[in-house]
Design a protein around this motif. Structure first.
Motif, PDB file in Angstrom:
ATOM      1  N   THR A  95       0.853  -1.182   0.000  1.00  9.73           N
ATOM      2  CA  THR A  95       0.000   0.000   0.000  1.00  9.73           C
ATOM      3  C   THR A  95       0.892   1.236   0.000  1.00  9.73           C
ATOM      4  N   LEU A  96       0.754   2.075  -1.006  1.00  2.00           N
ATOM      5  CA  LEU A  96       1.561   3.279  -1.120  1.00  2.00           C
ATOM      6  C   LEU A  96       0.836   4.448  -0.458  1.00  2.00           C
ATOM      7  N   SER A 106       1.183   8.489  -0.013  1.00  2.00           N
ATOM      8  CA  SER A 106       1.957   9.578  -0.608  1.00  2.00           C
ATOM      9  C   SER A 106       1.176  10.875  -0.611  1.00  2.00           C
ATOM     10  N   ALA A 107       1.872  11.938  -0.914  1.00  2.00           N
ATOM     11  CA  ALA A 107       1.268  13.251  -1.116  1.00  2.00           C
ATOM     12  C   ALA A 107       1.812  13.802  -2.421  1.00  2.00           C
ATOM     13  N   GLY A 108       0.935  14.391  -3.210  1.00  2.00           N
ATOM     14  CA  GLY A 108       1.342  14.832  -4.539  1.00  2.00           C
ATOM     15  C   GLY A 108       0.713  13.904  -5.561  1.00  2.00           C
ATOM     16  N   LYS A 109      -0.021  14.471  -6.503  1.00  2.08           N
ATOM     17  CA  LYS A 109      -0.827  13.684  -7.439  1.00  2.08           C
ATOM     18  C   LYS A 109      -0.032  12.596  -8.149  1.00  2.08           C
ATOM     19  N   TYR A 110       1.185  12.922  -8.598  1.00  5.06           N
ATOM     20  CA  TYR A 110       1.950  11.972  -9.397  1.00  5.06           C
ATOM     21  C   TYR A 110       3.160  11.396  -8.646  1.00  5.06           C
ATOM     22  N   LYS A 111       3.184  11.566  -7.321  1.00  2.00           N
ATOM     23  CA  LYS A 111       4.367  11.189  -6.560  1.00  2.00           C
ATOM     24  C   LYS A 111       4.741   9.723  -6.741  1.00  2.00           C
ATOM     25  N   THR A 112       3.772   8.817  -6.802  1.00  3.76           N
ATOM     26  CA  THR A 112       4.070   7.388  -6.911  1.00  3.76           C
ATOM     27  C   THR A 112       3.879   6.875  -8.333  1.00  3.76           C
ATOM     28  N   GLU A 113       3.785   7.789  -9.282  1.00  3.13           N
ATOM     29  CA  GLU A 113       3.591   7.385 -10.679  1.00  3.13           C
ATOM     30  C   GLU A 113       4.764   6.540 -11.158  1.00  3.13           C
ATOM     31  N   GLY A 114       4.463   5.449 -11.837  1.00  3.38           N
ATOM     32  CA  GLY A 114       5.510   4.583 -12.375  1.00  3.38           C
ATOM     33  C   GLY A 114       6.131   3.661 -11.348  1.00  3.38           C
ATOM     34  N   ASN A 115       5.484   3.484 -10.187  1.00  5.71           N
ATOM     35  CA  ASN A 115       6.040   2.586  -9.166  1.00  5.71           C
ATOM     36  C   ASN A 115       5.961   1.136  -9.648  1.00  5.71           C
ATOM     37  N   PRO A 116       6.828   0.261  -9.122  1.00  7.92           N
ATOM     38  CA  PRO A 116       6.879  -1.121  -9.617  1.00  7.92           C
ATOM     39  C   PRO A 116       5.825  -2.046  -9.025  1.00  7.92           C
ATOM     40  N   TYR A 117       4.921  -1.509  -8.188  1.00  7.50           N
ATOM     41  CA  TYR A 117       3.929  -2.346  -7.522  1.00  7.50           C
ATOM     42  C   TYR A 117       2.627  -2.438  -8.297  1.00  7.50           C
ATOM     43  N   ALA A 118       2.556  -1.773  -9.468  1.00  2.73           N
ATOM     44  CA  ALA A 118       1.337  -1.784 -10.269  1.00  2.73           C
ATOM     45  C   ALA A 118       1.709  -1.659 -11.743  1.00  2.73           C
ATOM     46  N   ALA A 119       0.743  -2.027 -12.591  1.00  4.19           N
ATOM     47  CA  ALA A 119       0.968  -1.881 -14.028  1.00  4.19           C
ATOM     48  C   ALA A 119       1.105  -0.403 -14.382  1.00  4.19           C
ATOM     49  N   LEU A 120       1.829  -0.152 -15.438  1.00  8.52           N
ATOM     50  CA  LEU A 120       2.050   1.223 -15.885  1.00  8.52           C
ATOM     51  C   LEU A 120       0.823   1.706 -16.643  1.00  8.52           C
ATOM     52  N   ASP A 121       0.177   2.767 -16.145  1.00  9.33           N
ATOM     53  CA  ASP A 121      -1.013   3.266 -16.840  1.00  9.33           C
ATOM     54  C   ASP A 121      -0.605   4.193 -17.988  1.00  9.33           C
ATOM     55  N   GLU A 122      -1.588   4.596 -18.784  1.00 15.06           N
ATOM     56  CA  GLU A 122      -1.302   5.373 -19.992  1.00 15.06           C
ATOM     57  C   GLU A 122      -0.674   6.723 -19.668  1.00 15.06           C
TER      58      GLU A 122
END
Length: 308
Positions: free
Chosen positions: A198-199, A201-217
């Motif tokens: 469970t991530l 975070s603060a900041g809309k894109y802070k966890t973008e591209g993390n390895p715990y989920a598929a990469l969204d568009e």
């Protein structure tokens, strides 16, 4: 999981590196992930390659002599160095350390010319643009020549193009103009292992591209934009260094491939095909002609003073 995070961080870095080297990286990353130490044969090979690199550096530095400063660029290019020594036999080269050597050569009055001796598959994009700009500026103080001896690929080619003249050895290769990065999705493997992350975070894109989920568009589009930005800087630097248009770089010069000496010369990627020794002799001859011209100018000025 620490190893997986390290791998994710490693791959997410924008690389200006030969794609073939991804195979070597992948094998080492897989070993890291499995917690397996390198075999004695691998370690012995790394040490042998490092010794060969050091011997080449010492030999070529001596060949340059005091008037020509030979600055080597061997191995994977990184901003601070040493992060890829057990991945690449030739080791790594730091752009920061290279910059310091360049500054020393410029400040040394005994040094009349600088030769960048390149044998590198490229590396991280970090620090490369800054180093290329420093080399461009150095050209106004002293002649700066580069040679692919015998490989100047990707980030290393970026650096070489900043020199006033760029040569490649007869059996050498240059090019691989491009940038890449990767994303790994560990979510399925972690789910199978019974691990749920469970991530927070603060900041809309802070966890973008993390390895715990598929990469969204959206995340993929942003990663692509980063790659595009670095590629634009790369192509622009090559165009400026080689005196051609950006379109000529994008639509020619191998389009991401590494080219042999003859093909690279035909594409205008280098100024000539020479061995290391031939480049040294050319530089020495140029230095002698420069000194002769300066002496004749001084003599003419003295004669004018006498006549006056």
């Amino acid at each position: 999981m620490k190893r997986q995070l390290l791998i994710a961080e490693f791959l997410s870095t924008p690389w200006a590196l030969m794609p073939e080297r991804m195979n070597a990286f992948a094998s080492v990353l897989a070993r890291w992930q499995a917690g397996i130490s390198a075999s004695d044969d691998v370690i012995a090979g790394v040490h042998a390659d490092r010794e060969a690199r050091d011997n080449k550096r010492a030999q070529n530095t001596r060949a340059g002599g005091g008037a020509i400063a030979v600055i080597p660029m061997y191995g994977v290019v990184t901003q601070r160095g040493n992060m890829a020594d057990d991945i690449s036999g030739p080791g790594s080269v730091s752009t920061q350390r290279f910059s310091a050597c360049l500054a020393d050569a410029l400040a040394d009055d005994a040094v009349g010319q600088i030769l960048i001796d390149i044998d590198s598959p490229g590396g991280s994009v970090y620090g490369v643009s800054e180093l290329a700009n420093e080399i461009m500026q150095a050209r106004s103080s002293k002649p700066v020549i580069a040679i692919a001896n015998s490989l100047a690929a990707s980030a290393a080619y970026w650096v070489g193009c900043a020199a006033s003249e760029f040569y490649v050895t007869p059996g050498g290769e240059v090019g691989s103009i491009g940038v890449w990065q990767a994303h790994q999705d560990y979510s399925a493997a972690m789910e199978e292992a019974g691990i749920k992350t469970t991530l927070i975070s603060a900041g809309k894109y802070k966890t973008e591209g993390n390895p715990y989920a598929a990469l969204d568009e959206d995340a993929q589009a942003f990663m692509q934009s980063r790659v595009n930005d670095y590629y634009q800087s790369f192509a622009k630097a090559v165009a400026k260094g080689r005196g051609v248009s950006i379109d000529a770089v994008r639509n020619g010069m191998g389009q991401g491939r590494v080219l042999g000496a003859d093909a690279a010369l035909a594409e205008g990627m280098v100024d000539g095909i020479m061995t290391f020794d031939e480049v040294i002799k050319k530089m020495q001859k140029s230095s002698k002609q420069g000194r002769t011209g300066a002496s004749r100018l001084a003599q003419a000025q003295n004669e004018l003073k006498i006549l006056g």
